[in-house]
Design a protein around this motif. Structure first.
Motif, PDB file in Angstrom:
ATOM      1  N   ALA A  21      -0.195   9.144   5.549  1.00  0.00           N
ATOM      2  CA  ALA A  21      -0.665   7.750   5.616  1.00  0.00           C
ATOM      3  C   ALA A  21      -2.070   7.650   6.199  1.00  0.00           C
ATOM      4  O   ALA A  21      -2.472   8.468   7.029  1.00  0.00           O
ATOM      5  N   PHE A  57       8.821   6.339   4.365  1.00  0.00           N
ATOM      6  CA  PHE A  57       9.605   6.363   3.132  1.00  0.00           C
ATOM      7  C   PHE A  57       8.700   6.189   1.912  1.00  0.00           C
ATOM      8  O   PHE A  57       8.913   6.804   0.869  1.00  0.00           O
ATOM      9  N   TYR A  58       7.650   5.341   2.038  1.00  0.00           N
ATOM     10  CA  TYR A  58       6.798   5.073   0.872  1.00  0.00           C
ATOM     11  C   TYR A  58       6.028   6.312   0.412  1.00  0.00           C
ATOM     12  O   TYR A  58       5.482   6.333  -0.682  1.00  0.00           O
ATOM     13  N   GLU A  59       5.957   7.325   1.270  1.00  0.00           N
ATOM     14  CA  GLU A  59       5.271   8.548   0.862  1.00  0.00           C
ATOM     15  C   GLU A  59       6.097   9.331  -0.165  1.00  0.00           C
ATOM     16  O   GLU A  59       5.599  10.286  -0.747  1.00  0.00           O
ATOM     17  N   GLY A  60       7.341   8.910  -0.348  1.00  0.00           N
ATOM     18  CA  GLY A  60       8.192   9.543  -1.345  1.00  0.00           C
ATOM     19  C   GLY A  60       9.239  10.476  -0.745  1.00  0.00           C
ATOM     20  O   GLY A  60      10.006  11.099  -1.469  1.00  0.00           O
ATOM     21  N   THR A  91       9.991  -1.377   2.079  1.00  0.00           N
ATOM     22  CA  THR A  91       9.513  -0.036   1.729  1.00  0.00           C
ATOM     23  C   THR A  91       7.991   0.046   1.649  1.00  0.00           C
ATOM     24  O   THR A  91       7.415   1.069   1.964  1.00  0.00           O
ATOM     25  N   GLY A  92       7.306  -1.050   1.201  1.00  0.00           N
ATOM     26  CA  GLY A  92       5.925  -0.873   0.788  1.00  0.00           C
ATOM     27  C   GLY A  92       5.908   0.065  -0.399  1.00  0.00           C
ATOM     28  O   GLY A  92       6.958   0.315  -1.006  1.00  0.00           O
ATOM     29  N   PRO A  93       4.773   0.691  -0.774  1.00  0.00           N
ATOM     30  CA  PRO A  93       3.504   0.623  -0.058  1.00  0.00           C
ATOM     31  C   PRO A  93       2.619  -0.558  -0.450  1.00  0.00           C
ATOM     32  O   PRO A  93       1.602  -0.755   0.206  1.00  0.00           O
ATOM     33  N   SER A  94       2.946  -1.309  -1.498  1.00  0.00           N
ATOM     34  CA  SER A  94       2.099  -2.474  -1.731  1.00  0.00           C
ATOM     35  C   SER A  94       2.392  -3.478  -0.630  1.00  0.00           C
ATOM     36  O   SER A  94       3.524  -3.579  -0.142  1.00  0.00           O
ATOM     37  N   ASN A 113      10.039  -0.324  -5.059  1.00  0.00           N
ATOM     38  CA  ASN A 113       8.595  -0.413  -5.282  1.00  0.00           C
ATOM     39  C   ASN A 113       8.128   0.775  -6.129  1.00  0.00           C
ATOM     40  O   ASN A 113       8.424   1.921  -5.798  1.00  0.00           O
ATOM     41  N   LEU A 137       5.358   2.119  -6.442  1.00  0.00           N
ATOM     42  CA  LEU A 137       4.282   2.944  -5.864  1.00  0.00           C
ATOM     43  C   LEU A 137       4.787   3.897  -4.783  1.00  0.00           C
ATOM     44  O   LEU A 137       3.986   4.617  -4.177  1.00  0.00           O
ATOM     45  N   ILE A 138       6.102   3.914  -4.556  1.00  0.00           N
ATOM     46  CA  ILE A 138       6.652   4.871  -3.591  1.00  0.00           C
ATOM     47  C   ILE A 138       6.399   6.279  -4.110  1.00  0.00           C
ATOM     48  O   ILE A 138       6.607   6.559  -5.286  1.00  0.00           O
ATOM     49  N   GLY A 139       5.939   7.149  -3.221  1.00  0.00           N
ATOM     50  CA  GLY A 139       5.587   8.519  -3.607  1.00  0.00           C
ATOM     51  C   GLY A 139       4.127   8.747  -3.286  1.00  0.00           C
ATOM     52  O   GLY A 139       3.434   7.831  -2.847  1.00  0.00           O
ATOM     53  N   ARG A 195      -3.800   3.367  -1.435  1.00  0.00           N
ATOM     54  CA  ARG A 195      -2.450   3.623  -0.918  1.00  0.00           C
ATOM     55  C   ARG A 195      -1.681   2.322  -0.670  1.00  0.00           C
ATOM     56  O   ARG A 195      -0.494   2.234  -0.957  1.00  0.00           O
ATOM     57  N   PHE A 196      -2.360   1.345  -0.084  1.00  0.00           N
ATOM     58  CA  PHE A 196      -1.694   0.088   0.264  1.00  0.00           C
ATOM     59  C   PHE A 196      -2.334  -1.082  -0.487  1.00  0.00           C
ATOM     60  O   PHE A 196      -3.156  -1.808   0.072  1.00  0.00           O
ATOM     61  N   PRO A 197      -2.012  -1.270  -1.751  1.00  0.00           N
ATOM     62  CA  PRO A 197      -2.689  -2.330  -2.493  1.00  0.00           C
ATOM     63  C   PRO A 197      -2.314  -3.729  -1.998  1.00  0.00           C
ATOM     64  O   PRO A 197      -1.165  -3.996  -1.664  1.00  0.00           O
ATOM     65  N   MET A 226      -1.431  -7.578  -2.218  1.00  0.00           N
ATOM     66  CA  MET A 226      -0.648  -8.386  -3.173  1.00  0.00           C
ATOM     67  C   MET A 226      -0.807  -9.868  -2.864  1.00  0.00           C
ATOM     68  O   MET A 226       0.086 -10.671  -3.128  1.00  0.00           O
TER      69      MET A 226
END
Lengths: 275, 261
Positions: free
Chosen positions: A60, A86-89, A189-192, B126, B128-130, B139-141, B143
């Motif tokens: 991150a 978690f959002y990193e996958g 969760t994000g990441p948006s 979501n 974009l996870i990963g 990384r953090f768009p 919204m």
């Protein structure tokens, strides 16, 4: 032996080979931009995550990936500089692995911090919020066969954040002239980032702040019966109407978190002194 | 895709949900590319009989339309469900139009209403996870404006001129495939949703990751208020009729929007 326990034991063994005969009393998870608390740790021993077997590397923005063992306010602490999101996958097992390592290393308290968006319309960028409770919209980290060595199949969540630690923080903040908010943290969760409609939804269900971390760590600590204190730095504000030129980016978040870090560092330092 | 497209450079992507299928027939000089001919795409049999990209002229603009989307409820992962959007982004689209059929959770909505999606609540995983794809976006768009305010204003202006009545609301996306229970309808209404469906938000998040302006529209094909009645039955024929009429209006609207882009 349960292979999950074996994996944690292997990591703790390597960690202990680096930090020596050091029995940490307190675990600290340093969230976005709050890494400066790490600088207050005396005689630090830094163990990069990448040196630990089976450990993921944190990716991150604004996060490093280290355990730091040392002394803070006269107590032995083990701090996570950079968490696993978690959002990193990563799967939830991986997200909470560092917490389980700290638990097995013997911590008696867990302090967690994060950067969060304020869904409460009374919150402002740079506010500090005591997390009094949470709403978990992330997958539950205890899904799967229960690890009986750590805790029960159905752990109680009546007091996810320790009332005595919250009282201690409030009385110290009062003495120190630090203004605190107190509220409910929603974990998504994000990441948006959240849409305006999502902000409203989280506010409606009782959330004061929203972020992408922390709750899995708290659930795993509470599974083991360890008291938790949590604090959010508010790095974004909800609006009912967003101006056309409003922008929201990761760099602003990191800067706002840094500005509030000094106050939180002082407060947590005093809390640890009193434990 | 680029080999097949040759000198066709699409400026707008269109995802034809239930209701907008007719728009595909109006694309001039269409080049049809079945998903089955694209490496790594799910085979068309798995996603129903329609699974094509259609590239051609609409309102004088080169468009790429997705005839048939890939839904999470079919069992595909989120990266598969949003891959067509990534492909359209790489092909250079400057705008994305998305449409869907949705259930009206707003008690004032009726079957056949058209709703501009002004915002959404994503209850799907979501996409974009990963690890972040830095080539596409951050990384953090953000919204803050998932649906482009200028495109919404344009649609409202055109609708007013053409006498088309529009609703404007919040779309909540869930996985499905089971439909919502009456209690779930009430839940979605209480959290601020006006319509509920099983698609769209992952595509929008991925488009916004790359800062592509999005316009979204739902055809209301079912409504919440009747479902509590003991004798409630879904009148399939009436729904199809109303949805068809609404689809004609939506086709007109989107064609005129393309003219003005």
């Amino acid at each position: 032996m349960n292979p999950k326990i074996q994996k944690i034991k292997d990591i703790v063994e390597v960690l202990e080979s680096r930090i020596g005969d050091f029995k940490p009393e307190i675990g600290i998870v340093l969230g976005s931009g709050l890494g400066s608390l790490a600088d207050s740790i005396e005689s630090p021993v830094v163990v990069p995550y990448k040196d630990l077997p089976g450990f993921p590397v944190s990716t991150a923005v604004g996060h490093k990936g280290n355990f730091i063992a040392g002394t803070l306010s006269g107590k032995r602490v083990l701090a996570m500089q950079g968490r696993i999101h978690f959002y990193e996958g990563y799967g939830m097992d991986m997200v909470v692995l560092p917490i389980r390592v700290m638990l097995m290393a013997g911590i008696k308290y867990l302090f967690v911090s994060n950067a969060a968006g304020g869904t409460n319309l009374g919150f402002h960028v740079g506010d500090l919020m005591i997390i009094k409770d949470h709403i978990n919209l992330l997958p539950n980290p205890l899904i799967g066969p229960n690890i009986d060595e750590i805790g029960p199949r159905f752990p109680d969540m009546t007091r996810p954040y320790d009332p005595a630690l919250i009282r201690l923080a409030e009385s110290l903040a009062d003495e120190m002239g630090i203004k605190l908010q107190k509220g409910v943290y929603v974990g998504g969760t994000g990441p948006s980032y959240e849409t305006p409609a999502e902000y409203k939804y989280f506010r409606h269900i009782g959330g004061d702040a929203v972020g992408m971390s922390t709750i899995p760590e708290v659930i795993v600590a509470r599974h083991a019966g360890v008291p938790v204190f949590g604090m959010s730095v508010i790095t974004n504000e909800a609006h009912d109407d967003y101006a056309e030129d409003y922008v929201n980016d990761g760099q602003d978040v990191v800067e706002a978190a840094n500005a509030a870090a000094a106050k939180m560092t002082a407060l947590i330092g005093r809390m640890i002194e009193k434990l | 895709m680029k080999e097949k497209l040759q000198d066709r450079k699409p400026v707008a992507g269109i995802i034809l949900g239930s209701g907008l299928g007719k728009l595909a027939d109006e694309i001039e000089n269409p080049l049809v590319i079945p998903y089955g001919e694209i490496p790594g795409f799910p085979v068309s049999t798995a996603i129903g009989h329609k699974g094509n990209f259609i590239v051609g002229l609409l309102s004088g603009k080169m468009v790429i339309a997705m005839q048939g989307r890939i839904h999470f409820y079919e069992g595909y992962g989120m990266s598969m469900a949003t891959m067509p959007v990534r492909v359209m982004v790489l092909l250079g689209i400057k705008h994305l139009f998305v449409s869907n059929a949705a259930g009206g959770t707003n008690l004032d909505y009726h079957v056949g209403d058209l709703m501009i999606i002004r915002d959404h609540i994503n209850l799907l995983p979501n996409p974009l996870i990963g690890p972040n794809l830095d080539e596409f976006g951050p990384r953090f768009p953000d919204m803050t404006r998932p649906y482009d305010p200028a495109l919404i204003r344009m649609a409202e202006e055109i609708a007013a001129q053409k006498g088309i009545v529009l609703q404007k609301g919040v779309y909540v996306a869930i996985s499905g495939p089971s439909y919502e229970t009456p209690a779930e309808y009430r839940y979605f209404r209480s959290i601020g949703a006006d319509a509920v469906g099983m698609s769209t938000t992952p595509e929008v998040i991925v488009a916004r990751h790359s800062s592509i302006p999005v316009f979204g529209m739902s055809v209301i094909t079912d409504v919440a208020h009747a479902t509590d009645d003991e004798d409630y039955v879904t009148d399939g024929e009436a729904i199809v009729k109303a949805a068809d009429a609404a689809a004609d209006k939506m086709t007109t609207l989107i064609k005129e929007m393309l003219v003005r882009l």
